[in-house]
Scaffold this motif. Structure first.
Motif, PDB file in Angstrom:
ATOM      1  N   PRO A 193      15.848  51.764 -61.604  1.00  0.00           N
ATOM      2  CA  PRO A 193      16.013  52.760 -62.663  1.00  0.00           C
ATOM      3  C   PRO A 193      16.756  52.176 -63.872  1.00  0.00           C
ATOM      4  O   PRO A 193      17.657  51.342 -63.717  1.00  0.00           O
ATOM      5  CB  PRO A 193      16.838  53.861 -61.989  1.00  0.00           C
ATOM      6  N   ALA A 194      16.379  52.609 -65.045  1.00  0.00           N
ATOM      7  CA  ALA A 194      16.946  52.082 -66.292  1.00  0.00           C
ATOM      8  C   ALA A 194      18.464  52.159 -66.310  1.00  0.00           C
ATOM      9  O   ALA A 194      19.131  51.254 -66.817  1.00  0.00           O
ATOM     10  CB  ALA A 194      16.364  52.817 -67.492  1.00  0.00           C
ATOM     11  N   ARG A 195      19.029  53.220 -65.745  1.00  0.00           N
ATOM     12  CA  ARG A 195      20.492  53.362 -65.784  1.00  0.00           C
ATOM     13  C   ARG A 195      21.190  52.251 -65.016  1.00  0.00           C
ATOM     14  O   ARG A 195      22.327  51.920 -65.296  1.00  0.00           O
ATOM     15  CB  ARG A 195      20.911  54.729 -65.252  1.00  0.00           C
ATOM     16  N   HIS A 196      20.522  51.646 -64.046  1.00  0.00           N
ATOM     17  CA  HIS A 196      21.095  50.515 -63.314  1.00  0.00           C
ATOM     18  C   HIS A 196      20.700  49.191 -63.955  1.00  0.00           C
ATOM     19  O   HIS A 196      21.490  48.257 -63.956  1.00  0.00           O
ATOM     20  CB  HIS A 196      20.646  50.523 -61.852  1.00  0.00           C
ATOM     21  N   ARG A 197      19.488  49.117 -64.482  1.00  0.00           N
ATOM     22  CA  ARG A 197      19.006  47.867 -65.080  1.00  0.00           C
ATOM     23  C   ARG A 197      19.931  47.376 -66.174  1.00  0.00           C
ATOM     24  O   ARG A 197      20.222  46.194 -66.269  1.00  0.00           O
ATOM     25  CB  ARG A 197      17.615  48.072 -65.669  1.00  0.00           C
ATOM     26  N   GLU A 198      20.388  48.312 -66.997  1.00  0.00           N
ATOM     27  CA  GLU A 198      21.241  47.899 -68.119  1.00  0.00           C
ATOM     28  C   GLU A 198      22.586  47.365 -67.644  1.00  0.00           C
ATOM     29  O   GLU A 198      23.262  46.646 -68.363  1.00  0.00           O
ATOM     30  CB  GLU A 198      21.428  49.055 -69.095  1.00  0.00           C
ATOM     31  N   VAL A 249      30.247  49.734 -62.017  1.00  0.00           N
ATOM     32  CA  VAL A 249      30.319  50.568 -60.825  1.00  0.00           C
ATOM     33  C   VAL A 249      28.985  51.301 -60.716  1.00  0.00           C
ATOM     34  O   VAL A 249      28.653  52.121 -61.552  1.00  0.00           O
ATOM     35  CB  VAL A 249      31.490  51.580 -60.900  1.00  0.00           C
ATOM     36  N   PHE A 250      28.218  50.950 -59.669  1.00  0.00           N
ATOM     37  CA  PHE A 250      26.943  51.608 -59.433  1.00  0.00           C
ATOM     38  C   PHE A 250      27.196  52.904 -58.682  1.00  0.00           C
ATOM     39  O   PHE A 250      27.966  52.939 -57.727  1.00  0.00           O
ATOM     40  CB  PHE A 250      26.015  50.714 -58.596  1.00  0.00           C
ATOM     41  N   GLN A 251      26.523  53.971 -59.093  1.00  0.00           N
ATOM     42  CA  GLN A 251      26.668  55.271 -58.441  1.00  0.00           C
ATOM     43  C   GLN A 251      25.353  56.029 -58.550  1.00  0.00           C
ATOM     44  O   GLN A 251      24.509  55.701 -59.358  1.00  0.00           O
ATOM     45  CB  GLN A 251      27.796  56.078 -59.070  1.00  0.00           C
ATOM     46  N   GLY A 252      25.207  57.025 -57.696  1.00  0.00           N
ATOM     47  CA  GLY A 252      24.006  57.854 -57.729  1.00  0.00           C
ATOM     48  C   GLY A 252      22.954  57.385 -56.749  1.00  0.00           C
ATOM     49  O   GLY A 252      23.016  56.275 -56.218  1.00  0.00           O
ATOM     50  N   THR A 253      21.991  58.253 -56.488  1.00  0.00           N
ATOM     51  CA  THR A 253      20.890  57.977 -55.561  1.00  0.00           C
ATOM     52  C   THR A 253      19.564  58.241 -56.255  1.00  0.00           C
ATOM     53  O   THR A 253      19.411  59.252 -56.935  1.00  0.00           O
ATOM     54  CB  THR A 253      21.005  58.883 -54.309  1.00  0.00           C
ATOM     55  N   SER A 254      18.620  57.317 -56.072  1.00  0.00           N
ATOM     56  CA  SER A 254      17.261  57.486 -56.583  1.00  0.00           C
ATOM     57  C   SER A 254      16.300  57.351 -55.414  1.00  0.00           C
ATOM     58  O   SER A 254      16.407  56.411 -54.627  1.00  0.00           O
ATOM     59  CB  SER A 254      16.919  56.417 -57.620  1.00  0.00           C
ATOM     60  N   LEU A 255      15.376  58.281 -55.293  1.00  0.00           N
ATOM     61  CA  LEU A 255      14.327  58.198 -54.285  1.00  0.00           C
ATOM     62  C   LEU A 255      13.111  57.563 -54.944  1.00  0.00           C
ATOM     63  O   LEU A 255      12.604  58.074 -55.942  1.00  0.00           O
ATOM     64  CB  LEU A 255      14.004  59.583 -53.730  1.00  0.00           C
ATOM     65  N   LEU A 301      17.524  54.336 -53.195  1.00  0.00           N
ATOM     66  CA  LEU A 301      18.386  53.351 -53.835  1.00  0.00           C
ATOM     67  C   LEU A 301      19.722  54.045 -54.074  1.00  0.00           C
ATOM     68  O   LEU A 301      19.796  55.026 -54.817  1.00  0.00           O
ATOM     69  CB  LEU A 301      17.772  52.884 -55.156  1.00  0.00           C
ATOM     70  N   VAL A 302      20.776  53.560 -53.403  1.00  0.00           N
ATOM     71  CA  VAL A 302      22.075  54.226 -53.415  1.00  0.00           C
ATOM     72  C   VAL A 302      23.114  53.314 -54.066  1.00  0.00           C
ATOM     73  O   VAL A 302      23.324  52.184 -53.610  1.00  0.00           O
ATOM     74  CB  VAL A 302      22.521  54.583 -51.975  1.00  0.00           C
ATOM     75  N   VAL A 334      10.718  61.262 -61.047  1.00  0.00           N
ATOM     76  CA  VAL A 334      10.610  59.818 -61.139  1.00  0.00           C
ATOM     77  C   VAL A 334       9.171  59.417 -60.869  1.00  0.00           C
ATOM     78  O   VAL A 334       8.687  59.562 -59.754  1.00  0.00           O
ATOM     79  CB  VAL A 334      11.536  59.127 -60.113  1.00  0.00           C
ATOM     80  N   GLY A 335       8.480  58.937 -61.872  1.00  0.00           N
ATOM     81  CA  GLY A 335       7.140  58.403 -61.720  1.00  0.00           C
ATOM     82  C   GLY A 335       6.145  59.349 -61.074  1.00  0.00           C
ATOM     83  O   GLY A 335       6.307  60.558 -61.060  1.00  0.00           O
ATOM     84  N   LYS A 336       5.093  58.757 -60.481  1.00  0.00           N
ATOM     85  CA  LYS A 336       4.027  59.516 -59.856  1.00  0.00           C
ATOM     86  C   LYS A 336       4.392  59.957 -58.450  1.00  0.00           C
ATOM     87  O   LYS A 336       3.677  60.731 -57.844  1.00  0.00           O
ATOM     88  CB  LYS A 336       2.764  58.676 -59.797  1.00  0.00           C
ATOM     89  N   SER A 337       5.487  59.429 -57.921  1.00  0.00           N
ATOM     90  CA  SER A 337       5.819  59.671 -56.516  1.00  0.00           C
ATOM     91  C   SER A 337       6.177  61.120 -56.228  1.00  0.00           C
ATOM     92  O   SER A 337       6.075  61.562 -55.097  1.00  0.00           O
ATOM     93  CB  SER A 337       6.995  58.785 -56.098  1.00  0.00           C
ATOM     94  N   GLY A 338       6.625  61.839 -57.241  1.00  0.00           N
ATOM     95  CA  GLY A 338       7.049  63.211 -57.010  1.00  0.00           C
ATOM     96  C   GLY A 338       8.459  63.295 -56.468  1.00  0.00           C
ATOM     97  O   GLY A 338       8.970  64.371 -56.213  1.00  0.00           O
ATOM     98  N   PHE A 339       9.108  62.145 -56.281  1.00  0.00           N
ATOM     99  CA  PHE A 339      10.489  62.146 -55.817  1.00  0.00           C
ATOM    100  C   PHE A 339      11.408  62.400 -56.989  1.00  0.00           C
ATOM    101  O   PHE A 339      11.072  62.167 -58.145  1.00  0.00           O
ATOM    102  CB  PHE A 339      10.847  60.803 -55.164  1.00  0.00           C
ATOM    103  N   PHE A 340      12.585  62.847 -56.678  1.00  0.00           N
ATOM    104  CA  PHE A 340      13.546  63.164 -57.710  1.00  0.00           C
ATOM    105  C   PHE A 340      14.753  62.265 -57.610  1.00  0.00           C
ATOM    106  O   PHE A 340      15.029  61.679 -56.577  1.00  0.00           O
ATOM    107  CB  PHE A 340      13.962  64.637 -57.607  1.00  0.00           C
TER     108      PHE A 340
END
Length: 166
Positions: A46-51, A28-34, A130-131, A8-14
């Motif tokens: 994240p795009a998957r939530h934006r939509e 139904v929101f699911q998943g975790t983004s750092l 983001l959970v 994900v981006g320049k942060s190096g987080f996954f």
């Protein structure tokens, strides 16, 4: 297709890429983004939530556990009505949740500004998680989330979780 471990981006987080699921009635929101807060206190949704947001109107508020809650505005309106109907004995809870609520819009590139008051009250550092939790998203300081999960594991999950089968 579901992708795991995409950078994900320049942060190096996954991020664990699990798309938000749209049912006939709701999302139904699911998943975790750092993610990383930028210098102005914004995060990119994240795009998957934006939509999943029909419009860009959202509400942020504070949870008693110490995270920021992100609701689509229509879901928040239902929660707000339920909160205002609580008895006076729930005043401290109302103060935390309703007193911290702020209506915002997702900007044109999919970012939201987390107000400095919420960043301070929820001790958000630059590294956040983001959970997805059903009808809303939680925004945690990454290290506080890990502490919260460790503490929860030590206490056990209780009867409700014991009946769940994997």
């Amino acid at each position: 297709m579901v992708e795991f471990g995409k950078k994900v981006g320049k942060s190096g987080f996954f991020s664990r890429h699990l798309p938000s699921i749209r049912t006939e009635e709701s999302v139904v929101f699911q998943g975790t983004s750092l993610l990383t807060l930028d210098s102005r206190g914004r995060i990119g949704i994240p795009a998957r939530h934006r939509e999943a947001f029909k419009i860009s109107d959202v509400t942020l508020t504070r949870h008693p556990d110490g995270c920021v809650l992100l609701y689509p505005r229509d879901v928040w309106e239902e929660k707000k009505a339920a909160l205002t109907a609580l008895p006076y004995s729930a005043r401290v809870f109302q103060r935390i949740v309703l007193g911290s609520a702020v209506d915002l819009q997702i900007d044109g590139v999919g970012r939201i500004l987390i107000p400095s008051e919420l960043r301070t009250l929820c001790s958000l550092s630059r590294k956040v998680a983001l959970v997805g939790l059903g009808d809303h998203l939680e925004i945690w300081d990454s290290s506080r989330l890990l502490e919260q999960e460790r503490s929860g594991l030590e206490k056990g999950f209780g009867e409700a979780a014991e009946s769940f089968k994997f």
